[in-house]
Design a protein around this motif. Structure first.
Motif, PDB file in Angstrom:
ATOM      1  N   ILE B  15     -21.412 -80.698  -7.420  1.00 42.39           N
ATOM      2  CA  ILE B  15     -20.069 -80.625  -7.996  1.00 42.39           C
ATOM      3  C   ILE B  15     -19.082 -81.447  -7.160  1.00 42.39           C
ATOM      4  CG2 ILE B  15     -19.107 -78.596  -6.776  1.00 42.39           C
ATOM      5  CD1 ILE B  15     -18.988 -78.339 -10.401  1.00 42.39           C
ATOM      6  N   PHE B  16     -19.419 -81.628  -5.849  1.00 39.69           N
ATOM      7  CA  PHE B  16     -18.543 -82.379  -4.943  1.00 39.69           C
ATOM      8  C   PHE B  16     -18.972 -83.832  -4.762  1.00 39.69           C
ATOM      9  CE2 PHE B  16     -18.096 -78.035  -2.831  1.00 39.69           C
ATOM     10  CZ  PHE B  16     -16.821 -77.805  -3.309  1.00 39.69           C
ATOM     11  N   ARG B  17     -20.010 -84.277  -5.474  1.00 45.44           N
ATOM     12  CA  ARG B  17     -20.613 -85.573  -5.163  1.00 45.44           C
ATOM     13  C   ARG B  17     -19.573 -86.708  -5.167  1.00 45.44           C
ATOM     14  NH1 ARG B  17     -25.579 -88.540  -5.441  1.00 45.44           N
ATOM     15  NH2 ARG B  17     -26.781 -86.706  -6.042  1.00 45.44           N
ATOM     16  N   ARG B  18     -18.879 -86.862  -6.259  1.00 42.63           N
ATOM     17  CA  ARG B  18     -17.946 -88.002  -6.355  1.00 42.63           C
ATOM     18  C   ARG B  18     -16.830 -87.899  -5.332  1.00 42.63           C
ATOM     19  NH1 ARG B  18     -17.357 -90.769 -11.993  1.00 42.63           N
ATOM     20  NH2 ARG B  18     -19.448 -90.504 -12.806  1.00 42.63           N
ATOM     21  N   GLU B  19     -16.391 -86.664  -5.080  1.00 46.50           N
ATOM     22  CA  GLU B  19     -15.286 -86.471  -4.134  1.00 46.50           C
ATOM     23  C   GLU B  19     -15.753 -86.806  -2.710  1.00 46.50           C
ATOM     24  OE1 GLU B  19     -16.024 -84.458  -6.661  1.00 46.50           O
ATOM     25  OE2 GLU B  19     -14.222 -84.856  -7.844  1.00 46.50           O
ATOM     26  N   ILE B  20     -16.953 -86.339  -2.372  1.00 49.38           N
ATOM     27  CA  ILE B  20     -17.469 -86.629  -1.023  1.00 49.38           C
ATOM     28  C   ILE B  20     -17.747 -88.127  -0.876  1.00 49.38           C
ATOM     29  CG2 ILE B  20     -19.478 -86.301   0.481  1.00 49.38           C
ATOM     30  CD1 ILE B  20     -19.508 -83.356  -0.332  1.00 49.38           C
ATOM     31  N   GLU B  21     -18.292 -88.722  -1.914  1.00 45.04           N
ATOM     32  CA  GLU B  21     -18.552 -90.172  -1.847  1.00 45.04           C
ATOM     33  C   GLU B  21     -17.248 -90.948  -1.667  1.00 45.04           C
ATOM     34  OE1 GLU B  21     -22.742 -90.311  -4.395  1.00 45.04           O
ATOM     35  OE2 GLU B  21     -20.879 -90.915  -5.378  1.00 45.04           O
ATOM     36  N   SER B  22     -16.191 -90.458  -2.298  1.00 48.61           N
ATOM     37  CA  SER B  22     -14.896 -91.115  -2.151  1.00 48.61           C
ATOM     38  C   SER B  22     -14.395 -90.985  -0.707  1.00 48.61           C
ATOM     39  CB  SER B  22     -13.899 -90.481  -3.135  1.00 48.61           C
ATOM     40  OG  SER B  22     -12.602 -90.881  -2.829  1.00 48.61           O
ATOM     41  N   SER B  26     -13.830 -94.078   1.973  1.00 45.68           N
ATOM     42  CA  SER B  26     -12.537 -94.346   2.616  1.00 45.68           C
ATOM     43  C   SER B  26     -12.635 -94.301   4.137  1.00 45.68           C
ATOM     44  CB  SER B  26     -11.507 -93.302   2.144  1.00 45.68           C
ATOM     45  OG  SER B  26     -11.824 -92.041   2.711  1.00 45.68           O
ATOM     46  N   GLY B  27     -13.795 -93.897   4.634  1.00 45.79           N
ATOM     47  CA  GLY B  27     -13.985 -93.802   6.073  1.00 45.79           C
ATOM     48  C   GLY B  27     -13.513 -92.483   6.657  1.00 45.79           C
ATOM     49  N   ALA B  28     -13.050 -91.568   5.805  1.00 45.40           N
ATOM     50  CA  ALA B  28     -12.534 -90.288   6.301  1.00 45.40           C
ATOM     51  C   ALA B  28     -13.664 -89.344   6.723  1.00 45.40           C
ATOM     52  CB  ALA B  28     -11.674 -89.623   5.230  1.00 45.40           C
ATOM     53  N   LEU B  29     -14.847 -89.610   6.228  1.00 43.38           N
ATOM     54  CA  LEU B  29     -15.952 -88.673   6.454  1.00 43.38           C
ATOM     55  C   LEU B  29     -17.204 -89.455   6.827  1.00 43.38           C
ATOM     56  CD1 LEU B  29     -16.315 -85.565   6.064  1.00 43.38           C
ATOM     57  CD2 LEU B  29     -17.264 -86.082   3.814  1.00 43.38           C
ATOM     58  N   ASP B  30     -17.809 -89.041   7.952  1.00 41.09           N
ATOM     59  CA  ASP B  30     -19.030 -89.710   8.385  1.00 41.09           C
ATOM     60  C   ASP B  30     -20.151 -88.670   8.416  1.00 41.09           C
ATOM     61  OD1 ASP B  30     -20.962 -91.293   9.485  1.00 41.09           O
ATOM     62  OD2 ASP B  30     -20.192 -91.133  11.528  1.00 41.09           O
ATOM     63  N   LEU B  31     -20.796 -88.514   7.303  1.00 38.75           N
ATOM     64  CA  LEU B  31     -21.839 -87.488   7.173  1.00 38.75           C
ATOM     65  C   LEU B  31     -22.953 -88.013   6.269  1.00 38.75           C
ATOM     66  CD1 LEU B  31     -19.926 -84.173   6.287  1.00 38.75           C
ATOM     67  CD2 LEU B  31     -21.257 -84.581   8.361  1.00 38.75           C
ATOM     68  N   ASP B 182      -7.521 -83.408   0.364  1.00 40.68           N
ATOM     69  CA  ASP B 182      -7.292 -82.996   1.763  1.00 40.68           C
ATOM     70  C   ASP B 182      -7.905 -81.641   2.108  1.00 40.68           C
ATOM     71  OD1 ASP B 182      -6.008 -85.351   2.107  1.00 40.68           O
ATOM     72  OD2 ASP B 182      -3.969 -84.525   2.104  1.00 40.68           O
ATOM     73  N   PRO B 183      -7.736 -80.603   1.240  1.00 40.87           N
ATOM     74  CA  PRO B 183      -8.368 -79.320   1.601  1.00 40.87           C
ATOM     75  C   PRO B 183      -9.891 -79.421   1.706  1.00 40.87           C
ATOM     76  CG  PRO B 183      -6.703 -78.982  -0.097  1.00 40.87           C
ATOM     77  CD  PRO B 183      -6.880 -80.463   0.046  1.00 40.87           C
ATOM     78  N   LEU B 184     -10.512 -80.210   0.818  1.00 39.38           N
ATOM     79  CA  LEU B 184     -11.974 -80.384   0.896  1.00 39.38           C
ATOM     80  C   LEU B 184     -12.350 -81.081   2.195  1.00 39.38           C
ATOM     81  CD1 LEU B 184     -14.858 -80.371  -0.322  1.00 39.38           C
ATOM     82  CD2 LEU B 184     -14.284 -82.541  -1.448  1.00 39.38           C
ATOM     83  N   LEU B 185     -11.602 -82.131   2.520  1.00 39.01           N
ATOM     84  CA  LEU B 185     -11.899 -82.874   3.751  1.00 39.01           C
ATOM     85  C   LEU B 185     -11.724 -81.965   4.966  1.00 39.01           C
ATOM     86  CD1 LEU B 185     -12.532 -85.514   5.232  1.00 39.01           C
ATOM     87  CD2 LEU B 185     -10.089 -86.067   5.138  1.00 39.01           C
ATOM     88  N   ALA B 186     -10.643 -81.216   4.987  1.00 37.14           N
ATOM     89  CA  ALA B 186     -10.395 -80.322   6.131  1.00 37.14           C
ATOM     90  C   ALA B 186     -11.500 -79.281   6.236  1.00 37.14           C
ATOM     91  CB  ALA B 186      -9.041 -79.638   5.971  1.00 37.14           C
ATOM     92  N   SER B 187     -11.920 -78.775   5.098  1.00 37.32           N
ATOM     93  CA  SER B 187     -12.960 -77.747   5.092  1.00 37.32           C
ATOM     94  C   SER B 187     -14.292 -78.304   5.577  1.00 37.32           C
ATOM     95  CB  SER B 187     -13.089 -77.185   3.669  1.00 37.32           C
ATOM     96  OG  SER B 187     -13.949 -76.097   3.644  1.00 37.32           O
ATOM     97  N   LEU B 188     -14.608 -79.524   5.138  1.00 41.38           N
ATOM     98  CA  LEU B 188     -15.856 -80.168   5.585  1.00 41.38           C
ATOM     99  C   LEU B 188     -15.809 -80.426   7.091  1.00 41.38           C
ATOM    100  CD1 LEU B 188     -16.217 -82.728   2.648  1.00 41.38           C
ATOM    101  CD2 LEU B 188     -17.859 -80.912   3.169  1.00 41.38           C
ATOM    102  N   ARG B 189     -14.691 -80.929   7.558  1.00 33.54           N
ATOM    103  CA  ARG B 189     -14.579 -81.234   9.001  1.00 33.54           C
ATOM    104  C   ARG B 189     -14.662 -79.966   9.843  1.00 33.54           C
ATOM    105  NH1 ARG B 189      -9.739 -85.753   8.860  1.00 33.54           N
ATOM    106  NH2 ARG B 189     -11.067 -87.598   8.680  1.00 33.54           N
ATOM    107  N   GLU B 190     -13.984 -78.912   9.388  1.00 37.97           N
ATOM    108  CA  GLU B 190     -13.999 -77.662  10.151  1.00 37.97           C
ATOM    109  C   GLU B 190     -15.408 -77.073  10.188  1.00 37.97           C
ATOM    110  OE1 GLU B 190     -12.126 -76.202  12.206  1.00 37.97           O
ATOM    111  OE2 GLU B 190     -13.427 -74.443  12.385  1.00 37.97           O
TER     112      GLU B 190
END
Lengths: 232, 201
Positions: B15-22, B26-31, B182-190
């Motif tokens: 359900i998060f695929r496109r959002e995580i890929e985005s 953008s370089g915000a997430l390295d996973l 932003d909330p998804l990114l923050a949640s993934l990082r945390e």
């Protein structure tokens, strides 16, 4: 050959055919007193349906469970209407009991189905809704004289809040006198959580809730007899 | 000299695929991310099994794991409690995207959320999985909910045709709510940080 109304009603419910189910009830009621419909047709059919549901067999889906509860509501509405016109009680009074979704739980379906099956079985049900805190549950139990709370939680995260309700019941010295029935998807997947979170019992399906509440009510009475006029 | 530990592996709901890929683009997430099908949400015991297998596989490779899921199966919190594993905070994907307060407020108002992926597969969810056909679909949804809310994460065009068809079939109005990642990114990082802290204990 006599028509097998219970089989026909079950088949209609299994097809999620609410109109068809009500047509079977109508056909059964021709030449019979509608007051007999619950003990003679609806209750035994729902009992069979509940067993299939608990076993995960017989084509039971969310939709069929929902339709079964709506059929129970339809029958009860007609019965209440008929009783009002005759000024006779529709069903023997049982309860009162409470149902609600625990704090943070916003999944009303299971709770609503339980309430429908309980009402069709003659229970006076106070439905508190979703996201109900422990104090709200117990305040309402004390206010109404309910001996059983039915607490619904769908997920582990929200089921943990059942433990808070258990603590609140115990903190007020009501353990035993006020029984805690628990239900919801996570308890079906992990029955060990019923005891772990302090539940006094559960049912494998909403259709089996009336039997559970009956047992828990009797259990509550062993701790302290009910005041006059309040009994199943 | 000590080397920085590699980033944790992420096992995510599709359900998060496109959002995580985005977020990755953008370089915000390295996973490194593996996805499990979102339709497993409808069969929690199968999700339990699939997730347990994925976690076992990751554990065998000594990887810390971040689970990007809600509390969608019976043992999710047991998985989360294991060393080197944590999960995104939130009861379900919608709460992870919206944050707790907005989610609770809208649920109290009777909202039924559609994430972008499920908006496109609403027929499979409501008809095939839930068996809600004909008038039952409307009766059921109108009894339980007041409106549909499409959570527009801004990754793809709003699927108006699918939303209008779902709205018509389910008998509820539909709203589009733009949401930030932003909330998804923050949640993934945390959760990634927390998976590491597990190991430090």
């Amino acid at each position: 050959m006599d028509r097998n109304y219970s089989r026909d009603l079950l088949e209609a419910i299994q097809k999620a055919d609410r109109a068809g189910a009500n047509a079977v009830v109508d056909a059964w009621a021709m030449g019979r007193s509608f007051h007999r419909v619950i003990p003679e047709l609806l209750a035994p059919t729902l009992e069979t349906f509940g067993k299939l549901w608990a076993q995960g067999t017989g084509g039971v889906s969310l939709a069929t469970g929902y339709v079964a509860s709506k059929v129970a509501e339809d029958v009860l509405s007609r019965l209440l209407l008929e009783s009002a016109s005759r000024e006779t009680p529709a069903l023997p009074a049982k309860g009162p009991v409470l149902v609600g979704n625990v704090e943070d739980d916003f999944h009303p379906l299971g709770r609503k189905m339980v309430a429908a099956f309980l009402r069709a079985a003659g229970w006076e049900v106070h439905d508190l809704g979703v996201d109900i805190g422990p104090a709200q549950f117990v305040d309402m139990a004390e206010e109404t004289g309910a001996r059983v709370i039915g607490a619904s939680a769908m997920m582990f995260t929200t089921a943990k809040n059942v433990a808070k309700l258990r603590d609140e019941i115990d903190r007020r010295g009501l353990r035993g006198r006020l029984q805690l029935a628990v239900g919801g998807a996570v308890f079906k997947l992990r029955p060990e959580l019923v005891e772990a979170f302090g539940g006094d019992g559960t049912a494998a399906s909403a259709a089996e809730a009336p039997a559970l509440f009956e047992r828990l009510w009797q259990q509550a009475l062993t701790f302290e007899p009910a005041p006059g006029g309040m009994r199943p | 000299m000590t080397l920085d530990p590699p980033p944790p592996r992420c096992i995510a709901c599709s359900i998060f695929r496109r959002e995580i890929e985005s977020l990755q683009a953008s370089g915000a997430l390295d996973l490194a991310v593996d996805y499990l099908p979102s339709m497993l949400h409808m069969v929690p015991d199968r999700l339990d099994t699939r997730l347990a297998a994925s976690l076992t596989e990751a554990g065998a490779q000594g990887q810390e794991v971040l689970i990007a899921f809600g509390d969608c199966c019976g043992h999710m919190e047991d998985f989360r409690a294991k060393p080197g594993i944590d999960r995104t905070e939130g009861i379900n994907c919608c709460e992870i995207i919206l944050g707790r307060e907005a989610y609770r407020r809208l649920r109290r108002e009777g909202a039924f959320f559609l994430m972008p992926e499920w908006a496109l597969s609403w027929r499979q969810v409501f008809m095939s999985q839930l068996g809600l056909l004909g008038t039952n679909a409307k009766t059921f949804m109108q009894e339980m909910h007041t409106r549909l809310i499409y959570l527009d994460t801004g990754i793809q065009p709003v699927p108006w045709q699918a939303l209008n068809e779902a709205s018509e079939y389910l008998g509820l109005p539909v709203e589009v709510l733009p949401v930030s990642l932003d909330p998804l990114l923050a949640s993934l990082r945390e959760a990634a940080r927390s998976a590491r802290r597990h190991d430090d204990r």
